[in-house]
Design a protein around this motif. Structure first.
Motif, PDB file in Angstrom:
ATOM      1  N   PRO A  18      38.485  39.948  45.441  1.00 14.83           N
ATOM      2  CA  PRO A  18      38.617  40.934  44.356  1.00 14.83           C
ATOM      3  C   PRO A  18      40.049  41.363  44.081  1.00 14.83           C
ATOM      4  CG  PRO A  18      37.539  41.907  46.288  1.00 14.83           C
ATOM      5  CD  PRO A  18      37.584  40.427  46.510  1.00 14.83           C
ATOM      6  N   MET A  19      40.974  41.131  45.024  1.00 12.39           N
ATOM      7  CA  MET A  19      42.380  41.437  44.769  1.00 12.39           C
ATOM      8  C   MET A  19      42.932  40.642  43.583  1.00 12.39           C
ATOM      9  SD  MET A  19      43.413  43.852  46.771  1.00 12.39           S
ATOM     10  CE  MET A  19      45.198  43.711  46.648  1.00 12.39           C
ATOM     11  N   ASN A  20      42.234  39.577  43.178  1.00 11.51           N
ATOM     12  CA  ASN A  20      42.648  38.845  41.983  1.00 11.51           C
ATOM     13  C   ASN A  20      42.701  39.748  40.756  1.00 11.51           C
ATOM     14  OD1 ASN A  20      43.160  36.008  42.622  1.00 11.51           O
ATOM     15  ND2 ASN A  20      41.020  35.953  43.271  1.00 11.51           N
ATOM     16  N   ALA A  21      41.925  40.826  40.759  1.00  4.31           N
ATOM     17  CA  ALA A  21      41.953  41.756  39.628  1.00  4.31           C
ATOM     18  C   ALA A  21      43.344  42.340  39.421  1.00  4.31           C
ATOM     19  CB  ALA A  21      40.935  42.881  39.835  1.00  4.31           C
ATOM     20  N   ASP A 113      29.842  44.877  38.169  1.00  5.60           N
ATOM     21  CA  ASP A 113      30.336  44.698  39.541  1.00  5.60           C
ATOM     22  C   ASP A 113      31.607  43.869  39.559  1.00  5.60           C
ATOM     23  OD1 ASP A 113      29.655  41.835  39.786  1.00  5.60           O
ATOM     24  OD2 ASP A 113      27.569  42.494  39.855  1.00  5.60           O
ATOM     25  N   HIS A 114      32.197  43.729  40.748  1.00  5.81           N
ATOM     26  CA  HIS A 114      33.524  43.103  40.788  1.00  5.81           C
ATOM     27  C   HIS A 114      33.492  41.608  40.496  1.00  5.81           C
ATOM     28  CE1 HIS A 114      32.904  41.713  45.073  1.00  5.81           C
ATOM     29  NE2 HIS A 114      33.785  40.802  44.717  1.00  5.81           N
ATOM     30  N   TRP A 117      34.073  42.337  36.675  1.00  3.29           N
ATOM     31  CA  TRP A 117      35.296  42.978  36.186  1.00  3.29           C
ATOM     32  C   TRP A 117      36.582  42.375  36.739  1.00  3.29           C
ATOM     33  CZ3 TRP A 117      38.155  45.201  40.009  1.00  3.29           C
ATOM     34  CH2 TRP A 117      37.527  45.856  41.076  1.00  3.29           C
ATOM     35  N   SER A 118      36.535  41.746  37.912  1.00  3.33           N
ATOM     36  CA  SER A 118      37.773  41.148  38.418  1.00  3.33           C
ATOM     37  C   SER A 118      38.236  40.000  37.522  1.00  3.33           C
ATOM     38  CB  SER A 118      37.593  40.662  39.860  1.00  3.33           C
ATOM     39  OG  SER A 118      36.651  39.606  39.936  1.00  3.33           O
ATOM     40  N   VAL A 119      37.287  39.343  36.853  1.00  5.12           N
ATOM     41  CA  VAL A 119      37.620  38.280  35.900  1.00  5.12           C
ATOM     42  C   VAL A 119      37.902  38.846  34.514  1.00  5.12           C
ATOM     43  CG1 VAL A 119      36.718  36.245  34.723  1.00  5.12           C
ATOM     44  CG2 VAL A 119      36.308  36.538  37.174  1.00  5.12           C
ATOM     45  N   ASN A 286      30.776  41.217  51.795  1.00  4.85           N
ATOM     46  CA  ASN A 286      32.103  41.536  51.255  1.00  4.85           C
ATOM     47  C   ASN A 286      32.677  40.327  50.523  1.00  4.85           C
ATOM     48  OD1 ASN A 286      33.816  43.684  50.936  1.00  4.85           O
ATOM     49  ND2 ASN A 286      34.987  43.301  52.794  1.00  4.85           N
ATOM     50  N   ILE A 287      33.608  40.578  49.606  1.00  2.15           N
ATOM     51  CA  ILE A 287      34.240  39.598  48.701  1.00  2.15           C
ATOM     52  C   ILE A 287      33.242  38.538  48.251  1.00  2.15           C
ATOM     53  CG2 ILE A 287      36.528  40.056  49.587  1.00  2.15           C
ATOM     54  CD1 ILE A 287      36.566  37.268  50.834  1.00  2.15           C
TER      55      ILE A 287
END
Length: 287
Positions: A18-21, A113-114, A117-119, A286-287
Motif C-alpha cells: 500500500p505504500m505505492n499510494a 479499500d486500499h 485507492w492505492s491505485v 496485511n498488504i
C-alpha cells in the motif's frame, strides 16, 4: 465521442504494497498513464482482493468511506483519503447484467479499500469519478469468478470502467524485504504462465491452479481471483490483454498489470517497489 458510445477498456492492476499510494515508481507511473489515457468513465467498478467475503455484493452507498485495511504502516498512509462518490444505482445495473447470479447491495459495511485507492490515487487523483466495489465471494470456485467477469462485459458499453486489483503472485510468507525489484524463480515461472494464458487463452485462466508453482504463488486465492475477472472480460470480448507494466517485489509478489482494449505503455521512471517499513508483519491479513 460521448461516454455512452465508447467501449471503455478494462484493467487488472498488481497493487502490491500500500505504500505505492505515496510513491513515484514505474508501477505508479504506469497507473497514472492508464488513467490519463482512458475516456472519462461514468463510474469505476473495482474488484479488489481486499473485499473477500462470503457473498457477492456491490457497494451501494452515496459516500463510500476510505478503508485502511492494514496495520504497521506509517501514519501518513493512514491519513490518505480517497473521497470519490459512490453510485448506488450501479448496484442494480450490476445485478441486472449478471442475472441470474445473485448480487447483494451493501449499504454501509464496506467502502473503498486500499486495493482500490492505492491505485486510483495515481490513476484518477481528482477522486471525482464515482467508485463502486464488487466483492469477491470466497465460497465460489474459480470458474464462477471467470464467468462473472464475462457477465460484466455489457457495463463497458455503458460508461463503466471495470478494474480488478490484486497480485498474480502473492505469497506474503515468502517475502524478502531486501528484494524490492526481484522475483524468485517460482514466482517468475507462474507469472509467465499466467501471462501466456491470459493473453492467448483467457477462458482457460481458471485452470492455472494446475500449474506446478500454484501452491507457492497463490497460497491464498484472494489476490489471484481478480485476474479471473479480467480474463473473463477478455474472453467475452474475444480480445487480447496487453501488459501495462510488469516486475516483482520482495521475491514473492508479481506486480504485473494488464489492460484490455487500451495500449498505453509509455516511458516509466526507474524504481521498483517501495521498501517495507520495519515491523510490518508479513501475513495474509496485511498488504
Amino acid at each position: 465521442m460521448s461516454e455512452q458510445n465508447t467501449m471503455l477498456p478494462a484493467a487488472f492492476f498488481g497493487h502490491g504494497n500500500p505504500m505505492n499510494a505515496l510513491e513515484v515508481n514505474r508501477y505508479t507511473a504506469a497507473w497514472g498513464e492508464f488513467g490519463r489515457s482512458v475516456p472519462r468513465p461514468r463510474a469505476i467498478l473495482v474488484v479488489s482482493a481486499h473485499w473477500y467475503i462470503g457473498a457477492t455484493a456491490v457497494t451501494a452507498m452515496p459516500r463510500p468511506r476510505t478503508i485502511h485495511d492494514f496495520y504497521g504502516f506509517p501514519r501518513q498512509l493512514f491519513d490518505v483519503r480517497y473521497p470519490a462518490p459512490g453510485l448506488p444505482e450501479l448496484a442494480e445495473e450490476v445485478s441486472d447484467v449478471v442475472h441470474p447470479t445473485w448480487v447483494g447491495a451493501d449499504l454501509d459495511s464496506w467502502g473503498i479499500d486500499h486495493g482500490t485507492w492505492s491505485v486510483l490515487t495515481h490513476a484518477f487523483p481528482e477522486a471525482d469519478i464515482p467508485v463502486v466495489q464488487l466483492s469477491i465471494n470466497a465460497f465460489k470456485p474459480f470458474d464462477y469468478h471467470l464467468d462473472l467477469g464475462a457477465r460484466l462485459a455489457p457495463l463497458r458499453e455503458r460508461g463503466v470502467l471495470v478494474v480488478a486489483s490484486g497480485n498474480v503472485v502473492h505469497n506474503l510468507g515468502g517475502v524478502d524485504p531486501r528484494l524490492t525489484d526481484e522475483g524468485f524463480d517460482w514466482a517468475r515461472r507462474f507469472d509467465d504462465a499466467a501471462r501466456e494464458t491470459v493473453q492467448d487463452a483467457p477462458t482457460e485462466a481458471a485452470r492455472l491452479d494446475g500449474h506446478r508453482d500454484f501452491g507457492l504463488a497463490v497460497p491464498t486465492p484472494d489476490h489471484f481471483i481478480p485476474l479471473l475477472y479480467l480474463a473473463g472480460l477478455a474472453g467475452a470480448a474475444g480480445d487480447r490483454p496487453d501488459v501495462l507494466v510488469d516486475g516483482y517485489a520482495y521475491g514473492s509478489l508479481s506486480m504485473t498489470a494488464y489492460t484490455l482494449g487500451l495500449r498505453c505503455r509509455g516511458e516509466q521512471p526507474p524504481g521498483g517497489a517501495p521498501s517495507l517499513p520495519s515491523g510490518v508483519p508479513a501475513d495474509s491479513a496485511n498488504i
